[in-house]
Scaffold this motif. Structure first.
Motif, short mmCIF file in Angstrom:
data_model
loop_
_atom_site.label_atom_id
_atom_site.label_comp_id
_atom_site.label_asym_id
_atom_site.label_seq_id
_atom_site.Cartn_x
_atom_site.Cartn_y
_atom_site.Cartn_z
N THR A 138 -11.24 26.75 5.96
CA THR A 138 -11.47 25.93 4.78
C THR A 138 -11.84 24.53 5.24
O THR A 138 -11.16 23.94 6.07
CB THR A 138 -10.21 25.88 3.89
N CYS A 139 -12.94 24.00 4.69
CA CYS A 139 -13.49 22.74 5.19
C CYS A 139 -12.81 21.51 4.62
O CYS A 139 -12.78 20.46 5.28
CB CYS A 139 -14.99 22.69 4.92
N THR A 140 -12.30 21.57 3.38
CA THR A 140 -11.59 20.45 2.77
C THR A 140 -10.40 21.00 1.98
O THR A 140 -10.25 22.22 1.86
CB THR A 140 -12.48 19.64 1.80
N ARG A 141 -9.62 20.10 1.41
CA ARG A 141 -8.45 20.52 0.64
C ARG A 141 -8.65 20.35 -0.87
O ARG A 141 -7.70 20.46 -1.64
CB ARG A 141 -7.22 19.71 1.11
N GLY A 142 -9.86 20.10 -1.28
CA GLY A 142 -10.15 20.00 -2.71
C GLY A 142 -9.54 18.80 -3.38
O GLY A 142 -9.13 18.85 -4.55
N ARG A 175 -9.23 13.42 8.19
CA ARG A 175 -9.47 14.62 7.40
C ARG A 175 -10.90 14.66 6.88
O ARG A 175 -11.52 13.62 6.67
CB ARG A 175 -8.51 14.68 6.22
N PHE A 176 -11.40 15.88 6.67
CA PHE A 176 -12.63 16.07 5.93
C PHE A 176 -12.25 16.16 4.46
O PHE A 176 -11.42 16.99 4.08
CB PHE A 176 -13.34 17.36 6.35
N GLU A 177 -12.85 15.32 3.63
CA GLU A 177 -12.44 15.26 2.22
C GLU A 177 -13.47 15.88 1.30
O GLU A 177 -14.68 15.87 1.57
CB GLU A 177 -12.22 13.79 1.83
N ASP A 178 -12.98 16.40 0.19
CA ASP A 178 -13.80 16.92 -0.89
C ASP A 178 -14.80 15.85 -1.32
O ASP A 178 -14.43 14.71 -1.60
CB ASP A 178 -12.85 17.29 -2.04
N SER A 179 -16.07 16.21 -1.40
CA SER A 179 -17.12 15.24 -1.74
C SER A 179 -17.28 15.03 -3.24
O SER A 179 -17.98 14.10 -3.66
CB SER A 179 -18.46 15.70 -1.15
N PRO A 234 -16.05 9.61 -0.95
CA PRO A 234 -14.97 9.06 -0.13
C PRO A 234 -15.44 8.83 1.30
O PRO A 234 -16.46 9.39 1.72
CB PRO A 234 -13.90 10.16 -0.20
N PRO A 235 -14.72 8.02 2.08
CA PRO A 235 -15.17 7.66 3.43
C PRO A 235 -15.40 8.88 4.34
O PRO A 235 -16.30 8.86 5.17
CB PRO A 235 -14.03 6.78 3.96
N ARG A 236 -14.56 9.91 4.21
CA ARG A 236 -14.72 11.09 5.07
C ARG A 236 -15.17 12.29 4.26
O ARG A 236 -14.75 13.42 4.49
CB ARG A 236 -13.41 11.38 5.79
N ALA A 237 -16.04 12.06 3.28
CA ALA A 237 -16.60 13.17 2.49
C ALA A 237 -17.22 14.20 3.43
O ALA A 237 -17.93 13.85 4.38
CB ALA A 237 -17.63 12.64 1.51
N PHE A 238 -17.00 15.46 3.15
CA PHE A 238 -17.48 16.51 4.03
C PHE A 238 -19.00 16.47 4.18
O PHE A 238 -19.53 16.74 5.27
CB PHE A 238 -17.03 17.88 3.50
N VAL A 239 -19.69 16.09 3.11
CA VAL A 239 -21.15 16.04 3.21
C VAL A 239 -21.62 14.94 4.16
O VAL A 239 -22.77 14.97 4.62
CB VAL A 239 -21.81 15.85 1.83
N GLY A 240 -20.75 13.97 4.45
CA GLY A 240 -21.12 12.89 5.34
C GLY A 240 -20.71 13.10 6.78
O GLY A 240 -21.07 12.29 7.65
N VAL A 241 -19.96 14.14 7.06
CA VAL A 241 -19.57 14.43 8.44
C VAL A 241 -20.81 14.91 9.20
O VAL A 241 -21.54 15.78 8.71
CB VAL A 241 -18.48 15.52 8.48
#
Length: 345
Positions: A49-53, A120-124, A143-150
């Protein structure tokens, strides 16, 4: 013009399965029957799972009271709650191996600054734009660590490390449109494809890639079957605020024109329906009105266009629980000679 049926092969669990998903609940809604079928066959199953929603909406209504509506907008608290929902859903599906992608150390990782936890990778985040179709939010709202920005290779290197360790025969994820357009789903697809490319470049074994899809004709037929259900009509009549998707409305990316699809792997849902519905109900903040249809003795369990139940997400649009999940295999060495085709792009 009548479109001929899409060729299908029955699923044959053989070797490990690794499914890559964006948020808690996606493993159940997108690949729940596949996971439960593989687990029932006593084959290894891993869910990544890539983020925690963290940015998910929370359902808490008189018709579906969860008592946790206050968690919406509180990212850390909602993430912790959804981790619990995910654990219960995986237990229902028979999955015992789970990984959050951001907990995997990149191959070139150094020490974590100050001995703290890795970022953490965060929900975008997303917004509904049509029944079953989502889009991303404005860049300034991420958010700063949005998954789409990783960075793609950073996330892909972590996933490649998991695949290299588990050595599955099959990796499953969304088609390129992310199933329903959520930007994290699209990114999960891209990360998965890139991870397998990294493995191939390194000379490591590359598993088969299965993309979750559905023939357009099947999706439209299921929507018509849903509207014809007496119990669904009764539910709509009580004024619960629910609506039905129109069978002729635009479909999400998971639905592909029949003629564009290669031979598919079909996973029957009926043998694992009980496990699937329990897993769906475990994600109570995200899924409501989970109901099994009265299909005993009917042909709905066998027909690709049949439905076995229904549910709704936070958009209050009822969706069918289909009789089958479908996957387009692409690339890699498929177990025991199953169909092999290029990605459905």
């Amino acid at each position: 013009m009548t479109v001929p049926p899409v060729p299908q092969a029955a699923v044959v669990p053989d070797g490990g399965l690794l499914a890559v998903h964006a948020h808690p609940d996606d493993e159940t809604l997108a690949t729940g029957a596949l996971l439960a079928t593989w687990a029932r066959a006593a084959q290894p199953v891993t869910v990544v799972t890539c983020t925690r929603g963290e940015r998910g909406e929370v359902i808490d209504t008189p018709a579906h009271p969860t008592g946790v509506g206050h968690l919406e907008g509180d990212g850390p608290a909602l993430a912790a709650h959804r981790e619990g929902e995910l654990a219960r859903a995986l237990g229902a599906l028979g999955v015992t191996d789970h990984v959050f992608l951001d907990t995997v150390a990149p191959p070139t990782a150094g020490a974590v600054p100050d001995g703290g936890a890795r970022p953490r990778f965060e929900d975008s985040g997303m917004a509904w734009v049509a029944p079953g179709v989502a889009s991303g939010v404005a860049t300034e709202q991420l958010p700063p660590r949005a998954f789409v920005g990783v960075p793609l290779d950073e996330a892909a290197a972590r996933l490649a490390a998991v695949v290299r360790d588990r050595r599955p025969a099959v990796v499953a994820t969304y088609e390129p449109g992310g199933g329903y357009g959520h930007p994290d789903h699209v990114r999960a697809h891209d990360v998965t494809v890139r991870a397998l490319e990294l493995l191939e470049t390194a000379g490591d074994p590359v598993p088969a890639l299965w993309l979750a899809v559905a023939p357009e004709s099947t999706v439209r037929a299921a929507r018509r079957a849903l509207a014809a259900q007496p119990a669904v009509r009764a539910l709509l009549a009580v004024g619960a605020g629910l609506t039905l998707p129109g069978p002729d409305e635009a479909l999400p990316p998971v639905a592909r024109p029949d003629a564009s699809l290669p031979p598919l792997v079909a996973v029957p849902v009926a043998p694992v329906l009980d496990e699937l519905l329990v897993a769906m109900r475990a994600h109570a903040t995200q899924v409501q009105h989970v109901t099994a249809a009265a299909t005993a003795g009917s042909t709905a369990e066998e027909e690709p266009t049949g439905i076995l139940g229904w549910y709704a997400l936070s958009n209050d649009v009822l969706a069918p629980v289909p009789s089958h999940e479908f996957y387009a295999p692409s690339g890699g060495a498929l177990p025991r000679g199953q169909v092999r085709r290029e990605p459905t792009r």
